[in-house]
Design a protein around this motif. Structure first.
Motif, mmCIF file in Angstrom:
data_model
loop_
_atom_site.group_PDB
_atom_site.id
_atom_site.type_symbol
_atom_site.label_atom_id
_atom_site.label_comp_id
_atom_site.label_asym_id
_atom_site.label_seq_id
_atom_site.Cartn_x
_atom_site.Cartn_y
_atom_site.Cartn_z
ATOM 1 N N TRP A 211 -31.675 16.263 -42.265
ATOM 2 C CA TRP A 211 -30.885 15.756 -43.380
ATOM 3 C C TRP A 211 -31.164 16.512 -44.674
ATOM 4 C CZ3 TRP A 211 -33.896 14.191 -47.377
ATOM 5 C CH2 TRP A 211 -35.211 13.793 -47.098
ATOM 6 N N GLY A 212 -32.289 17.225 -44.748
ATOM 7 C CA GLY A 212 -32.598 18.010 -45.936
ATOM 8 C C GLY A 212 -31.543 19.059 -46.221
ATOM 9 N N SER B 264 -28.133 8.133 -50.979
ATOM 10 C CA SER B 264 -28.507 7.644 -49.648
ATOM 11 C C SER B 264 -27.712 8.431 -48.616
ATOM 12 C CB SER B 264 -28.213 6.148 -49.513
ATOM 13 O OG SER B 264 -28.983 5.400 -50.431
ATOM 14 N N LEU B 265 -28.310 8.607 -47.440
ATOM 15 C CA LEU B 265 -27.691 9.476 -46.436
ATOM 16 C C LEU B 265 -27.836 8.855 -45.046
ATOM 17 C CD1 LEU B 265 -28.360 13.308 -46.583
ATOM 18 C CD2 LEU B 265 -27.595 12.157 -44.521
ATOM 19 N N THR B 266 -26.719 8.826 -44.324
ATOM 20 C CA THR B 266 -26.696 8.242 -42.983
ATOM 21 C C THR B 266 -25.917 9.131 -42.029
ATOM 22 O OG1 THR B 266 -26.683 6.031 -43.982
ATOM 23 C CG2 THR B 266 -26.078 6.173 -41.673
ATOM 24 N N LYS C 230 -35.280 8.229 -51.251
ATOM 25 C CA LYS C 230 -36.549 8.140 -50.518
ATOM 26 C C LYS C 230 -36.331 8.352 -49.026
ATOM 27 C CE LYS C 230 -38.606 4.916 -53.830
ATOM 28 N NZ LYS C 230 -39.190 3.559 -54.024
ATOM 29 N N PRO C 231 -37.086 9.255 -48.407
ATOM 30 C CA PRO C 231 -36.959 9.488 -46.961
ATOM 31 C C PRO C 231 -37.278 8.220 -46.175
ATOM 32 C CG PRO C 231 -38.227 11.226 -48.009
ATOM 33 C CD PRO C 231 -38.064 10.150 -49.030
ATOM 34 N N VAL C 232 -36.525 8.014 -45.105
ATOM 35 C CA VAL C 232 -36.720 6.841 -44.251
ATOM 36 C C VAL C 232 -37.231 7.303 -42.886
ATOM 37 C CG1 VAL C 232 -35.613 4.878 -43.127
ATOM 38 C CG2 VAL C 232 -34.877 5.585 -45.420
ATOM 39 N N PRO C 233 -38.385 6.801 -42.436
ATOM 40 C CA PRO C 233 -38.866 7.153 -41.092
ATOM 41 C C PRO C 233 -37.830 6.741 -40.052
ATOM 42 C CG PRO C 233 -40.575 6.036 -42.349
ATOM 43 C CD PRO C 233 -39.302 5.875 -43.131
ATOM 44 N N LEU D 249 -30.077 5.625 -40.762
ATOM 45 C CA LEU D 249 -30.371 5.827 -42.179
ATOM 46 C C LEU D 249 -31.515 6.829 -42.315
ATOM 47 C CD1 LEU D 249 -29.891 4.986 -45.154
ATOM 48 C CD2 LEU D 249 -31.595 3.180 -44.805
ATOM 49 N N LEU D 250 -31.276 7.896 -43.064
ATOM 50 C CA LEU D 250 -32.259 8.979 -43.183
ATOM 51 C C LEU D 250 -32.851 9.081 -44.584
ATOM 52 C CD1 LEU D 250 -30.028 11.523 -41.295
ATOM 53 C CD2 LEU D 250 -32.082 10.474 -40.376
#
Length: 412
Positions: A324-325, A344-346, A361-364, A355-356
């Protein structure tokens, strides 16, 4: 458009009343494949057109743009060849287009400037004009409603499948049809693409109104897709309306009729765009990018196009890597001002939603779930900017090993 006020039908570019088509072979493509098509309207039709923004325009594009500039111009037929772009062919290319138009016009007893010409294929090669004009009598004699199947295949180049769609809707008590056929697979970039799209309708509509609709629709469909980031010299989207449906003329002042027709026309062109990117050269994945809550409509469009046009995003999707980066980096490089901490990114599709990134904030996430999701043929990238009210959608595909092979061997 949550509620469709129309339904999909068969028939492609000849689904509308009064239109016929056919395809034939001139020898422009190997293995005796279909390579030339003709579309004819029983009665003269009003045109609307959008063409490439490339400064280098093919001879047919120059011809078609010149025709549309004429006041109250009506069109009788469209001649399309594949296998040769007739681009960068100098004065002879323009002369060849005029020869084609004159030859077709003789069979329909009309002015040569009532004939649109389109070409697609290799750039910089002289058009074999004798072979083309020699095939025109066959095309004219074989015109039929059923000929749309051959016509849709005759305009293809590296495409694997024809691209057709048609719908019908009711306006003012009259049934109106809109049909289309298109080609496009590579050299597909935001701001048109190596694509030709021909749309027909039997609606009775004001020419200025139709042109305005097409310009708006092209901006949000054809100009929002990408296969490889390269813009072509021949791109053309043409709409012909012959009025045979018999409805009251659609104008901007008739909001109900205008809206209904606009929605149907938008659906047809959006469907064509999706078909083109799904058939992108070497493509294994279809990518749809949604940008929401941007500060302006322009920002949303720029951001969505940046993601779908990023080679690093495309290759990550091909590799089934939830990197996602690369998405965040692509929107950050656009010059659009935004706060990274609100983004936010999905990734999502039929296998669920992942959800990434949540407000910067990065999501595990579960790598197995990510792998399963990215193995699917369609991947939706959702980017929520968390700032405004505007949104945009862009369409594209992944970039695979086969894309390089196809284009490395294009002329051979």
């Amino acid at each position: 458009m949550k509620e469709k006020k129309f339904h999909v039908i068969s028939g492609g570019v000849t689904a509308s009343k009064g239109f016929k088509a056919c395809g034939a072979t001139t020898g422009l493509k190997p293995n005796n494949r279909l390579d030339i098509a003709l579309i004819e309207s029983e009665v003269e039709a009003i045109p609307a057109i959008v063409t490439t923004q490339n400064a280098v325009k093919a001879a047919p594009v120059l011809w078609d743009n010149q025709i549309v500039k004429k006041d109250k111009q009506k069109i009788k037929a469209v001649l399309i060849n594949s296998g040769n772009a007739n681009a960068c062919t100098g004065e002879q290319g323009l002369l060849d287009v005029k020869t084609e138009a004159k030859c077709v016009s003789q069979y329909f007893d009309c002015d040569p400037e009532q004939i649109f010409i389109s070409s697609t294929g290799v750039i910089g090669v002289p058009l074999p004009i004798k072979e083309i004009t020699g095939t025109i009598p066959t095309l004219v004699n074989n015109l039929s409603v059923d000929g749309q199947s051959d016509a849709s295949r005759a305009i293809l180049t590296t495409d694997l499948v024809p691209k057709t769609v048609a719908v019908e809707t009711e306006i003012d008590g009259k049934t109106i049809h809109i049909g289309a056929m298109a080609k496009g697979s590579g050299m597909i970039c935001p701001n048109m693409a190596t694509m030709l799209s021909f749309v027909t309708t039997d609606a009775n509509i004001e020419q200025a109104c139709l042109q305005k609709m097409l310009s708006i629709i092209a901006e949000d469909t054809y100009n929002m897709m990408s296969v490889d980031g390269d813009m072509s010299t021949n791109d053309t989207v043409l709409v012909l309306a012959n009025g045979l449906a018999g409805n009251d003329k659609i104008t901007e002042s008739n909001i109900g009729a205008y809206t209904k027709f606009f929605e149907a026309l938008y659906f047809v062109n959006e469907s064509i765009v999706k078909s083109i990117v799904k058939d992108g050269e070497g493509a294994t994945k279809y990518i749809e990018v949604h940008v929401d809550h941007a500060e302006s409509r322009g920002d949303a469009r720029i951001l969505a196009k940046a993601v779908v046009n990023s080679n690093l995003v495309k290759t990550a999707i091909f590799g089934e890597d939830a990197n996602w980066g690369r998405v965040l980096s692509s929107i950050g490089a656009t010059g659009v001002k935004f706060a990274p901490e609100t983004v936010s990114l999905t990734f999502s599709n039929s296998k669920g939603s992942l959800l990434l990134l949540d407000h910067g904030k990065p999501v595990p996430f579960d790598e197995e779930q990510a792998s399963e999701l990215l193995k699917q043929k369609e991947v939706i990238i959702n980017v929520d900017m968390g700032e405004g009210i505007y949104k945009a959608t862009a369409w594209g595909c992944d970039l695979s090993y086969d894309y390089v092979k196809i284009n490395a061997e294009y002329r051979t």
